[in-house]
Write a protein that holds these residues in place. Structure first.
Motif, mmCIF file in Angstrom:
data_model
loop_
_atom_site.group_PDB
_atom_site.id
_atom_site.type_symbol
_atom_site.label_atom_id
_atom_site.label_comp_id
_atom_site.label_asym_id
_atom_site.label_seq_id
_atom_site.Cartn_x
_atom_site.Cartn_y
_atom_site.Cartn_z
ATOM 1 N N UNK A 270 0.838 -1.205 0.000
ATOM 2 C CA UNK A 270 0.000 0.000 0.000
ATOM 3 C C UNK A 270 0.873 1.255 0.000
ATOM 4 N N UNK A 271 1.944 1.233 0.802
ATOM 5 C CA UNK A 271 2.832 2.405 0.867
ATOM 6 C C UNK A 271 3.469 2.686 -0.488
ATOM 7 N N UNK A 272 3.815 1.625 -1.222
ATOM 8 C CA UNK A 272 4.381 1.812 -2.565
ATOM 9 C C UNK A 272 3.387 2.558 -3.456
ATOM 10 N N UNK A 273 2.106 2.176 -3.389
ATOM 11 C CA UNK A 273 1.077 2.866 -4.191
ATOM 12 C C UNK A 273 0.929 4.309 -3.709
ATOM 13 N N UNK A 274 0.889 4.506 -2.400
ATOM 14 C CA UNK A 274 0.752 5.862 -1.846
ATOM 15 C C UNK A 274 1.879 6.788 -2.322
ATOM 16 N N UNK A 275 3.061 6.214 -2.517
ATOM 17 C CA UNK A 275 4.226 7.013 -2.928
ATOM 18 C C UNK A 275 4.210 7.376 -4.414
ATOM 19 N N UNK A 276 3.218 6.916 -5.161
ATOM 20 C CA UNK A 276 3.215 7.199 -6.605
ATOM 21 C C UNK A 276 2.749 8.620 -6.920
ATOM 22 N N UNK A 277 2.334 9.360 -5.905
ATOM 23 C CA UNK A 277 1.981 10.768 -6.124
ATOM 24 C C UNK A 277 0.908 11.236 -5.167
ATOM 25 N N UNK A 278 0.846 12.561 -4.955
ATOM 26 C CA UNK A 278 -0.178 13.130 -4.064
ATOM 27 C C UNK A 278 -1.570 12.979 -4.654
ATOM 28 N N UNK A 279 -1.633 12.741 -5.968
ATOM 29 C CA UNK A 279 -2.933 12.608 -6.635
ATOM 30 C C UNK A 279 -3.400 11.154 -6.683
ATOM 31 N N UNK A 280 -2.704 10.263 -5.963
ATOM 32 C CA UNK A 280 -3.021 8.828 -5.960
ATOM 33 C C UNK A 280 -3.598 8.458 -4.592
ATOM 34 N N UNK A 281 -4.850 8.007 -4.582
ATOM 35 C CA UNK A 281 -5.538 7.691 -3.325
ATOM 36 C C UNK A 281 -6.077 6.260 -3.390
ATOM 37 N N UNK A 282 -5.307 5.282 -2.877
ATOM 38 C CA UNK A 282 -5.765 3.889 -2.929
ATOM 39 C C UNK A 282 -6.914 3.636 -1.953
ATOM 40 N N UNK A 283 -7.701 2.609 -2.270
ATOM 41 C CA UNK A 283 -8.883 2.283 -1.441
ATOM 42 C C UNK A 283 -8.867 0.801 -1.029
ATOM 43 N N UNK A 284 -7.849 0.375 -0.251
ATOM 44 C CA UNK A 284 -7.851 -1.032 0.162
ATOM 45 C C UNK A 284 -9.093 -1.337 0.997
ATOM 46 N N UNK A 285 -9.601 -2.543 0.838
ATOM 47 C CA UNK A 285 -10.739 -2.977 1.652
ATOM 48 C C UNK A 285 -10.288 -4.084 2.588
ATOM 49 N N UNK A 286 -11.036 -4.276 3.654
ATOM 50 C CA UNK A 286 -10.782 -5.402 4.544
ATOM 51 C C UNK A 286 -12.037 -5.646 5.364
ATOM 52 N N UNK A 287 -12.163 -6.850 5.918
ATOM 53 C CA UNK A 287 -13.308 -7.144 6.783
ATOM 54 C C UNK A 287 -12.872 -7.258 8.241
ATOM 55 N N UNK A 288 -11.594 -6.922 8.524
ATOM 56 C CA UNK A 288 -11.084 -7.079 9.887
ATOM 57 C C UNK A 288 -10.457 -5.777 10.387
ATOM 58 N N UNK A 289 -10.824 -5.398 11.598
ATOM 59 C CA UNK A 289 -10.297 -4.160 12.196
ATOM 60 C C UNK A 289 -8.766 -4.196 12.262
ATOM 61 N N UNK A 290 -8.219 -5.361 12.596
ATOM 62 C CA UNK A 290 -6.751 -5.491 12.685
ATOM 63 C C UNK A 290 -6.104 -5.122 11.343
ATOM 64 N N UNK A 291 -6.672 -5.630 10.243
ATOM 65 C CA UNK A 291 -6.110 -5.322 8.921
ATOM 66 C C UNK A 291 -6.354 -3.867 8.539
ATOM 67 N N UNK A 292 -7.472 -3.305 8.984
ATOM 68 C CA UNK A 292 -7.746 -1.885 8.743
ATOM 69 C C UNK A 292 -6.638 -1.042 9.383
ATOM 70 N N UNK A 293 -6.296 -1.359 10.635
ATOM 71 C CA UNK A 293 -5.230 -0.619 11.329
ATOM 72 C C UNK A 293 -3.897 -0.801 10.598
ATOM 73 N N UNK A 294 -3.681 -2.000 10.107
ATOM 74 C CA UNK A 294 -2.442 -2.268 9.356
ATOM 75 C C UNK A 294 -2.392 -1.393 8.096
ATOM 76 N N UNK A 295 -3.511 -1.332 7.357
ATOM 77 C CA UNK A 295 -3.555 -0.501 6.145
ATOM 78 C C UNK A 295 -3.297 0.963 6.475
ATOM 79 N N UNK A 296 -3.903 1.436 7.571
ATOM 80 C CA UNK A 296 -3.709 2.838 7.969
ATOM 81 C C UNK A 296 -2.239 3.081 8.318
ATOM 82 N N UNK A 297 -1.614 2.081 8.934
ATOM 83 C CA UNK A 297 -0.186 2.192 9.269
ATOM 84 C C UNK A 297 0.704 2.376 8.053
ATOM 85 N N UNK A 298 0.234 1.947 6.887
ATOM 86 C CA UNK A 298 1.055 2.071 5.669
ATOM 87 C C UNK A 298 1.296 3.533 5.301
#
Length: 343
Positions: A270-298
């Protein structure tokens, strides 16, 4: 005390829409890669995402049986401040079966879908309304003309396209400015880099990558354990047979790089995608709070130019085995998404 992390905010496109730098894709809550989650769990995940600074939520009228996803998102929104949320939904996929997908883009269909989504979501307006897939029989100008009317009526604020061809993007943008393009983009699906990203930047259109974790591949679960029960990935070219065995080598390289950067493989992806530019906003999905926190940590993971090159080089495109989607979905992807000229 742990430092308080603040989610950065960015402009998506040049039309005025501001969103959280990371969005949340709601699709999985009503089942596709796994079984649907109970409604209260789905609402809890959306509320937790909001409490951590995610304000950009993505759904569609086709997700879940009988518009289940829009209804779920609508219920969650009732418990959140609507004016602080950027709500995206989509229309255009009218159904389908094993032989193919029915796509509709007529002005009448466009309007009826928008009215229905407003009802399912229980809202007065949709922030970002996407054409989910392009109807190859209707001039894009006709679909866009109706969307422009919906903007003027205040029912939608901004217009987006998903899986549209460069020609369709240009022609659509000429009718009414496009705010965002949603495309698959991840470490192992990079075909938008050559033509789409430069085009979006030329026209001032934001980029919303879906499946930034490669449909969960870079989270490693399928590699280390097995696919969830009832997952559509059981038929995905990259997750089956010999292709999957070959792709495991890519995962191991990414896992090693994640250790080096002190993050998880999913965060690295996710961090690699985030680094592709300020105009790039990825939308990862998950069904688990733990994974949500992990995605936010990216969002906190930082790479130098050399790091980014090393990560990109670890996934050489000619080594990725299998096409990026199933044949049925491939036939309605961006490469085929041209429309006839208006009469």
């Amino acid at each position: 005390m742990a430092e308080q992390f603040e989610m950065p905010r960015v402009k998506l496109g040049t039309q005025g829409l501001e969103v959280s730098k990371l969005g949340y894709g709601c699709m999985g809550l009503t089942g596709i890669y796994n079984n649907p989650v109970p409604e209260e769990e789905g609402i809890a995940i959306i509320k937790e995402a909001f409490s951590k600074g995610i304000t950009f939520f993505d759904t569609s009228d086709i997700y879940g049986a009988n518009n289940a996803n829009e209804y779920l998102v609508g219920k969650a929104l009732k418990q959140l401040p609507r004016e602080q949320i950027e709500l995206a939904t989509k229309f255009g996929i009218a159904g389908g079966d094993a032989s193919g997908v029915i796509i509709k883009g007529s002005p009448e269909y466009t309007r009826s879908c928008c009215e229905s989504s407003l009802k399912h979501l229980g809202v007065d307006y949709i922030d970002l309304y996407y054409i989910h897939r392009i109807d190859q029989t209707v001039p894009i100008e006709e679909t866009m003309g109706e969307l422009k009317k919906l903007v003027n009526e205040g029912k939608i604020k901004y217009i987006g396209l998903s899986e549209a061809s460069p020609d369709t993007i240009r022609r659509a943008h000429a009718v009414h400015p496009i705010t965002a393009i949603q495309m698959e983009y991840s470490l192992w699906t990079r075909n938008i880099e050559e033509e789409f990203i430069p085009l979006c930047r030329e026209l001032g259109i934001g980029i919303v990558p879906y499946s930034p974790v490669g449909r969960g591949f870079f989270a490693g679960k399928a590699v280390v354990e097995s696919l969830p029960q009832n997952s559509s990935l059981e038929h995905h070219p990259r997750f089956t047979g010999e292709n999957f065995e070959r792709n495991k080598a890519i995962y191991i390289r990414i896992e090693n790089l994640a250790k080096k950067h002190g993050c998880t493989p999913a965060q690295l992806a996710v961090a690699w995608v985030l680094h592709q530019g300020d105009d790039v906003v990825p939308i990862p999905g998950t069904t688990k709070i733990k994974n949500l926190h992990e995605n936010i940590g990216s969002v906190k993971v930082k790479f130098t130019k050399d790091d980014l090159k090393e990560i990109s080089d670890a996934v050489p495109f000619d080594e990725v085995a299998g096409q990026k989607t199933t044949e049925v979905l491939h036939r309605i992807s961006a490469i085929y998404a041209n429309t006839p000229l208006p009469k």
